[in-house]
Structure formats: C-alpha cells, structure tokens
Design an enzyme around this catalytic site. Structure first.
Site, short mmCIF file in Angstrom:
data_model
loop_
_atom_site.label_atom_id
_atom_site.label_comp_id
_atom_site.label_asym_id
_atom_site.label_seq_id
_atom_site.Cartn_x
_atom_site.Cartn_y
_atom_site.Cartn_z
CG ASP A 284 -10.54 -0.76 4.88
OD1 ASP A 284 -10.88 -1.22 5.98
OD2 ASP A 284 -9.41 -0.24 4.70
CE LYS B 183 -3.89 3.71 2.19
NZ LYS B 183 -5.14 3.21 2.79
N GLY C 90 -4.37 -4.37 5.97
CA GLY C 90 -3.36 -4.16 6.99
C GLY C 90 -3.55 -2.82 7.66
CB SER D 299 -0.87 -0.05 1.26
OG SER D 299 -1.61 1.13 1.41
O1 OSB Z 1 -7.11 1.86 4.53
O2 OSB Z 1 -6.09 0.03 4.28
C1 OSB Z 1 -6.17 1.14 4.83
C2 OSB Z 1 -3.11 1.69 7.04
C3 OSB Z 1 -3.69 2.31 8.14
C4 OSB Z 1 -5.03 2.57 8.11
C5 OSB Z 1 -5.80 2.21 7.01
C6 OSB Z 1 -5.25 1.57 5.93
C7 OSB Z 1 -3.85 1.34 5.93
C8 OSB Z 1 -3.13 0.75 4.82
C9 OSB Z 1 -1.82 0.07 5.14
O3 OSB Z 1 -3.48 0.84 3.66
C10 OSB Z 1 -1.77 -1.34 4.72
C11 OSB Z 1 -0.62 -2.08 5.35
O4 OSB Z 1 -0.61 -2.30 6.58
O5 OSB Z 1 0.28 -2.46 4.61
MG MG Z 2 -8.34 0.80 3.15
#
Ligand code: OSB
Ligand code: MG
Length: 368
Positions: A238, A163, A290, A135
């Site tokens: 999510d 993102k 994650g 990510s």
């Molecule tokens: O939206 O998936 C998400 C991290 C913190 C809060 C929300 C999100 C995320 C990530 C990180 O996208 C994913 C990772 O842990 O590799």
């Molecule tokens: Mg997400």
C-alpha cells in the site's frame, strides 16, 4: 475545458466509530474537497491526505497550500482536452501526489459530465457492482473485535481486513480465524514491523490469509522482497506504491504479489490506469484501497474498482460504516456484499451543499 474558478473546502466529518491503526486513532475525518467550475458545470475531487503526516507525508494543509499556490496556477489559461493531460501539466511539482490526484479527479468529473457519461465508462470499467470488504481497526480487546467482525460478516461484507501492530497480531487473527474458518481474511500492518520481525510474521502463514498488507516501512522495497522469500502468505503493498514506476520496481524485486491501488496515493486516476495496465500485463491482482473517504472520494474509488484488473474485494464499504451523515448523496449501500457502480454522468453523487457548509472547517477560493 478551462478552469474558471476553484473552491477548496476542508470538512471535519465525525466517524461512526474511532478508527485505530498502527499509526494512530481517528475520530473525525478531515477531508479536503476540490470543486472546479468550467463551462457552467462543477467537478468534484477529494484529497485523501489526513490531518497529520502519519500515513503519508502530506496533510490536508500541505495539500491546500500546494493546490492554491502551485497546482492551480499551473492550469491558468490552459485548455484541457482530457484529464489524462493533467499529470504532465502538474509534473513541475515534485511529490504531493494526493494534492495532484484531487485536482485530476475533479477534472475527470467535469470531463465525464461534459461527455454525459459515468466515470466508470471513461475509465474502461466493466462491472456494474464491486465486491465490498471492510477494514477493521485495532480494538481495545478480543470480545469487541469478535463482535465487530460478526456484525460486518452479518451485513454481508465479502472480506475482512484486520489492522495489526506488534502486540495486536497473532492473537486477534487466531481468534477471528477460529470463529470464522472460511472468511476471506487479510491483515494490514501500516508499516509497523521491521525485517527483524520476520520469524514472528511467519506465524501468520497458518491462518490462510489472503495477504499481509504493508508489513514493513514505506520506503523498504528490498526488505519486503526479503520477507516475501520467507512467507507463504502473499505480501500486498500500500504505502510503498507511490507511483506506477514504484509498482514496476516492487514487482521486479518480488516485493509484493498484490497491489492495493489508491488513486490519491499515486497521484491520480491516470497513474491508477498505468498501474492497471502494468498489473494486467503481468497477471498481478489489484484491489482498491480506501482512506475513509466521503462519498466524493468513494465514488471515484467505486468507478476505479469497476475495471477488469481489480479482482479482489476492496476497502470500499457502505457509507454507514464510516459516517452517519455524508456530505455527498446518495449514500453507498451494501447489496448482497457489493456496492453498485453509479451510472449517472460524472461521479454519480451530488454534494449536499448545506451539509458541506455544516461540516466545513475552512473554505478557500481561487480564480485564474
Ligand atoms: O492502510 O488502508 C489503509 C484508512 C486510512 C489510512 C490508511 C488505510 C485506511 C484503511 C481504511 O484501511 C479503508 C477504508 O477506507 O475503508
Ligand atoms: Mg493499508
């Protein structure tokens, strides 16, 4: 088993690089770890709440409060035969899924250690390695983004998730797609858009994305269903999926075609198993999200991702993508674009106590 003692640790772990999403930037990950003692063993769980109420209403401080003052007292004197009993024991507490999930994870670890089996086996896992995605946070400019993505692709990651937010969407996606025409690519808006952006979001359809994750508000299932009618890119939810029941509602409404499962967001591994059963019955693809977890939370995620219904690459990256020094060992490594599922009893990672204390920003203990 009966919980004989609990310790909560708040750790502040510096990230290798700042992680920016539509709701803010993190440089240091605050994580609340739960250690439960029973029968001479220690089970670990990680609460995925963040330092502020941005991704979800919970924070590490609300979780600590709920665990110490409400959740742990509900376990007082209780003989727990199996961690699947935990959701019912904690049912009197409304909400606070991340706090509950951390407690349940520590009980799964204890139970798995007691059985001498790895967590993957107890959950019904069928894979010995899981496909690793990465990510990628919002970057200051396009050249930085392209070099970041090139680095991850070079390391072997099987899918890249960008993102996005208004002002950082079509251009970065177009640039990455142009440079990597065949890369499995996804975007995650973390609820940054409204239905008024539908025509703009429709532009994403030309990039052959695997999915657009959580474009609209966390509590807007109907909005997602309306948006889904307009897009050809599949919507993945999510933040909106806060429970197995909400997953059912989302699928019934046509609000998503893919679900990002985070055991912390939905209240624990038992809830994740319920969503897994629902998705399997309906042929809905799952993947494991994650929350920048330490090795404790990552071990739980890797075990969950080993289940047969988890068919898309995960937000499970190697330890070195997050931290220079993790509080749990051994680190998770990328091998041919995959992460190996631990086969040792329990979580398959050990908390390094000197490191835990070095990064600790607070510690609390509880006895029945
Ligand atoms: O939206 O998936 C998400 C991290 C913190 C809060 C929300 C999100 C995320 C990530 C990180 O996208 C994913 C990772 O842990 O590799
Ligand atoms: Mg997400």
């Amino acid at each position: 088993m009966r919980v004989e003692r609990a310790a909560l640790y708040l750790v502040a772990l510096p990230l290798v690089a700042p992680f920016r999403t539509s709701f803010g930037e993190e440089r240091v990950r605050h994580a609340l770890l739960v250690a439960l003692e029973a029968d001479g063993r220690t089970g670990w769980g990680e609460c995925v709440a963040g330092s502020g109420p941005w991704y979800s209403a919970e924070t590490v401080d609300t979780a600590r409060h709920v665990l110490l003052d409400f959740a742990l007292p509900l376990l007082r004197g209780k003989e727990i035969a199996h961690p699947r009993e935990v959701p019912e024991l904690l049912a009197p507490i409304r909400g606070h899924p991340m706090a509950k999930a951390a407690l349940e994870a520590a009980l799964w670890d204890l139970h798995a250690q007691g059985e001498g089996k790895p967590l993957t086996k107890l959950l019904g896992g069928t894979r010995d390695r899981v496909a690793a995605g990465v990510s990628v946070g919002i970057q200051p400019n396009l050249p930085t983004l392209l070099s970041r993505v090139a680095g991850y692709v070079g390391e072997g990651y099987r899918r890249v998730k960008l993102k996005i937010e208004p002002g950082w969407d079509l251009e970065p996606v177009a640039a990455v797609r142009e440079r990597f025409p065949d890369l499995p690519l996804a975007v995650d808006a973390n609820a940054a858009y409204t239905l008024d952006h539908a025509r703009h979001l429709k532009e994403l359809d030309r990039f052959g994305l695997l999915m657009v994750e959580q474009p609209l508000a966390y509590d807007d299932l109907l909005g997602h269903a309306r948006l889904a009618e307009k897009l050809t890119t599949p919507i993945c939810l999510d933040e909106s999926i806060s429970s197995p029941h909400r997953a059912w509602e989302a699928l019934e409404l046509g609000a998503c075609r893919i679900i990002n499962v985070k055991q912390g967001r939905i209240g624990g591994l038992s809830a994740a198993l319920a969503i897994h059963a629902l998705a399997t019955e309906r042929g809905v693809p799952l993947w494991c999200g994650g929350m920048l977890e330490t090795g404790v939370g990552r071990a739980v995620n890797v075990a969950l991702a080993s289940l047969p219904g988890f068919t898309l690459p995960h937000d499970i990256s190697a330890t070195d993508r997050y931290y220079r020094e993790d509080i749990a060992l051994p680190p998770f490594r990328l091998e041919d674009g995959h992460i190996r599922v631990p086969h040792e009893p329990g979580l398959g990672v050990a908390v390094d106590l000197p490191r835990l204390h070095r990064y600790a920003a607070g510690m609390w203990t509880w006895r029945p």
